[in-house]
Design a protein around this motif. Structure first.
Motif, PDB file in Angstrom:
ATOM      1  N   ARG A 281       0.878  -1.188   0.078  1.00 43.11           N
ATOM      2  CA  ARG A 281      -0.347   0.033   0.128  1.00 43.11           C
ATOM      3  C   ARG A 281       1.050   1.012  -0.282  1.00 43.11           C
ATOM      4  N   LEU A 282       1.095   2.091  -1.308  1.00 43.76           N
ATOM      5  CA  LEU A 282       1.723   3.776  -0.819  1.00 43.76           C
ATOM      6  C   LEU A 282       0.799   4.395  -1.467  1.00 43.76           C
ATOM      7  N   VAL A 283       1.227   4.995  -1.200  1.00 45.26           N
ATOM      8  CA  VAL A 283       0.345   7.645  -1.197  1.00 45.26           C
ATOM      9  C   VAL A 283       1.475   7.922  -1.782  1.00 45.26           C
ATOM     10  N   PHE A 284       1.256   8.174  -3.193  1.00 45.50           N
ATOM     11  CA  PHE A 284       2.390   9.021  -3.776  1.00 45.50           C
ATOM     12  C   PHE A 284       1.717  10.248  -5.205  1.00 45.50           C
ATOM     13  N   ILE A 285       2.665  11.167  -5.416  1.00 43.95           N
ATOM     14  CA  ILE A 285       1.848  11.646  -6.340  1.00 43.95           C
ATOM     15  C   ILE A 285       2.969  12.059  -7.512  1.00 43.95           C
ATOM     16  N   VAL A 286       1.822  12.286  -8.557  1.00 43.85           N
ATOM     17  CA  VAL A 286       2.286  11.297  -9.715  1.00 43.85           C
ATOM     18  C   VAL A 286       2.961  12.715 -10.688  1.00 43.85           C
ATOM     19  N   LEU A 287       4.545  12.256 -10.849  1.00 41.70           N
ATOM     20  CA  LEU A 287       5.070  14.043 -11.169  1.00 41.70           C
ATOM     21  C   LEU A 287       5.641  13.464 -12.811  1.00 41.70           C
ATOM     22  N   GLU A 288       5.397  12.614 -13.489  1.00 40.73           N
ATOM     23  CA  GLU A 288       5.571  12.778 -15.073  1.00 40.73           C
ATOM     24  C   GLU A 288       4.599  11.449 -15.365  1.00 40.73           C
ATOM     25  N   ILE A 289       4.243  11.567 -17.056  1.00 39.62           N
ATOM     26  CA  ILE A 289       3.474  10.210 -17.933  1.00 39.62           C
ATOM     27  C   ILE A 289       4.116  10.199 -18.455  1.00 39.62           C
TER      28      ILE A 289
ATOM     29  N   ILE B 138       6.045   3.631 -12.397  1.00 39.00           N
ATOM     30  CA  ILE B 138       5.331   2.712 -11.603  1.00 39.00           C
ATOM     31  C   ILE B 138       4.868   1.840 -13.528  1.00 39.00           C
ATOM     32  N   SER B 139       4.394   1.059 -13.720  1.00 40.61           N
ATOM     33  CA  SER B 139       4.080   0.932 -15.000  1.00 40.61           C
ATOM     34  C   SER B 139       2.266   0.802 -15.443  1.00 40.61           C
ATOM     35  N   LEU B 140       1.359   1.566 -16.026  1.00 48.51           N
ATOM     36  CA  LEU B 140       0.314   1.444 -15.175  1.00 48.51           C
ATOM     37  C   LEU B 140      -0.144   0.951 -16.831  1.00 48.51           C
ATOM     38  N   TRP B 141      -1.093   0.223 -17.024  1.00 48.50           N
ATOM     39  CA  TRP B 141      -1.759  -0.529 -18.391  1.00 48.50           C
ATOM     40  C   TRP B 141      -2.890   0.697 -19.004  1.00 48.50           C
ATOM     41  N   ASP B 142      -3.913   0.720 -20.288  1.00 53.02           N
ATOM     42  CA  ASP B 142      -5.360   0.804 -19.961  1.00 53.02           C
ATOM     43  C   ASP B 142      -5.685   2.101 -19.262  1.00 53.02           C
TER      44      ASP B 142
ATOM     45  N   ILE C  61      -2.429  12.744  -6.556  1.00 54.13           N
ATOM     46  CA  ILE C  61      -2.143  11.753  -5.623  1.00 54.13           C
ATOM     47  C   ILE C  61      -3.110  10.967  -5.325  1.00 54.13           C
ATOM     48  N   CYS C  62      -1.958   9.794  -5.514  1.00 55.88           N
ATOM     49  CA  CYS C  62      -3.250   8.299  -5.599  1.00 55.88           C
ATOM     50  C   CYS C  62      -2.584   7.237  -4.223  1.00 55.88           C
ATOM     51  N   SER C  63      -3.720   6.401  -4.478  1.00 57.72           N
ATOM     52  CA  SER C  63      -3.200   5.586  -3.570  1.00 57.72           C
ATOM     53  C   SER C  63      -3.787   4.300  -3.816  1.00 57.72           C
ATOM     54  N   LEU C  64      -1.873   3.230  -3.701  1.00 52.96           N
ATOM     55  CA  LEU C  64      -2.129   2.071  -4.722  1.00 52.96           C
ATOM     56  C   LEU C  64      -2.246   1.338  -3.834  1.00 52.96           C
ATOM     57  N   ASN C  65      -3.525  -0.047  -3.622  1.00 52.40           N
ATOM     58  CA  ASN C  65      -3.252  -1.277  -2.819  1.00 52.40           C
ATOM     59  C   ASN C  65      -3.338  -2.179  -3.906  1.00 52.40           C
ATOM     60  N   LYS C  66      -2.542  -2.974  -3.606  1.00 55.89           N
ATOM     61  CA  LYS C  66      -2.102  -4.561  -3.805  1.00 55.89           C
ATOM     62  C   LYS C  66      -1.049  -3.799  -4.717  1.00 55.89           C
ATOM     63  N   GLY C  67      -0.007  -4.151  -4.387  1.00 49.57           N
ATOM     64  CA  GLY C  67       1.056  -2.958  -5.404  1.00 49.57           C
ATOM     65  C   GLY C  67       2.059  -4.319  -5.060  1.00 49.57           C
TER      66      GLY C  67
ATOM     67  N   LEU D 271      13.654  -0.917 -10.816  1.00 42.95           N
ATOM     68  CA  LEU D 271      12.825  -1.431  -9.315  1.00 42.95           C
ATOM     69  C   LEU D 271      11.520  -0.737 -10.722  1.00 42.95           C
ATOM     70  N   THR D 272      10.731  -1.412 -10.892  1.00 38.33           N
ATOM     71  CA  THR D 272       9.449  -0.734 -11.363  1.00 38.33           C
ATOM     72  C   THR D 272       7.995  -0.898 -10.144  1.00 38.33           C
ATOM     73  N   LEU D 273       7.145  -0.163 -10.270  1.00 34.27           N
ATOM     74  CA  LEU D 273       6.064  -0.638  -9.638  1.00 34.27           C
ATOM     75  C   LEU D 273       4.889  -0.809 -10.460  1.00 34.27           C
ATOM     76  N   TYR D 274       3.860  -1.714  -9.723  1.00 31.06           N
ATOM     77  CA  TYR D 274       3.143  -2.704 -10.430  1.00 31.06           C
ATOM     78  C   TYR D 274       1.675  -2.732  -9.973  1.00 31.06           C
ATOM     79  N   VAL D 275       0.770  -2.068 -10.794  1.00 32.09           N
ATOM     80  CA  VAL D 275      -0.856  -2.512  -9.786  1.00 32.09           C
ATOM     81  C   VAL D 275      -1.427  -4.257  -9.361  1.00 32.09           C
ATOM     82  N   ALA D 276      -1.193  -4.515  -8.937  1.00 32.34           N
ATOM     83  CA  ALA D 276      -1.458  -6.995  -8.901  1.00 32.34           C
ATOM     84  C   ALA D 276      -2.980  -6.979  -9.494  1.00 32.34           C
ATOM     85  N   LYS D 277      -3.475  -8.232  -9.620  1.00 31.75           N
ATOM     86  CA  LYS D 277      -4.535  -7.842 -10.165  1.00 31.75           C
ATOM     87  C   LYS D 277      -5.372  -8.035  -8.861  1.00 31.75           C
TER      88      LYS D 277
END
Length: 125
Positions: free
Chosen positions: A32-40, A66-70, A81-87, A96-102
């Motif tokens: 579980r993380l909370v972060f701010i988006v800097l660049e897309i 972080i690698s984001l799909w679709d 500012i986003c909250s990620l659950n199950k990363g 090193l890359t962060l992903y969102v799990a199924k």
């Protein structure tokens, strides 16, 4: 009134432990993380016609890609500012890359106001 041993609903929800970006290591999951988006980054399109974006995010301890799909990658804006659950964390192209799990979720919780640091960059090889 609650006794000193019990937490109220609000206190219990504030008790959730968030992982700091600086603490991330390959193979970590259920994060579980909370972060701010800097660049897309620009989207890459897979053979199956999915859009994949590399998004640079940061918290007060450092930054990571972080690698984001679709859809999630299409909806985010720098400053969100986003909250990620199950990363989970893995190494891709030596970074090193962060992903969102199924079954995981990425939610926008706020915008613009968050203390962050771009050092260390955990995605630098």
């Amino acid at each position: 009134m609650t006794s000193s041993g019990e937490a109220t609903g609000l206190e219990a929800s504030m008790d959730v432990q968030f992982t700091l970006i600086r603490e991330l290591k390959p193979g970590m999951k259920n994060l579980r993380l909370v972060f701010i988006v800097l660049e897309i980054g620009r989207p890459n399109v897979t053979k199956e016609n999915h859009e994949v974006r590399s998004v640079k995010v940061a918290d007060r301890s450092g930054c990571i890609n972080i690698s984001l799909w679709d859809e999630p990658g299409q909806l985010l804006q720098p400053g969100d500012i986003c909250s990620l659950n199950k990363g989970y964390v893995s190494v891709w192209k030596n970074c090193l890359t962060l992903y969102v799990a199924k079954g995981g979720e990425l939610q926008k919780v706020s915008e613009f106001c968050m203390q962050f640091s771009e050092q260390p960059n955990m995605s630098e090889p």
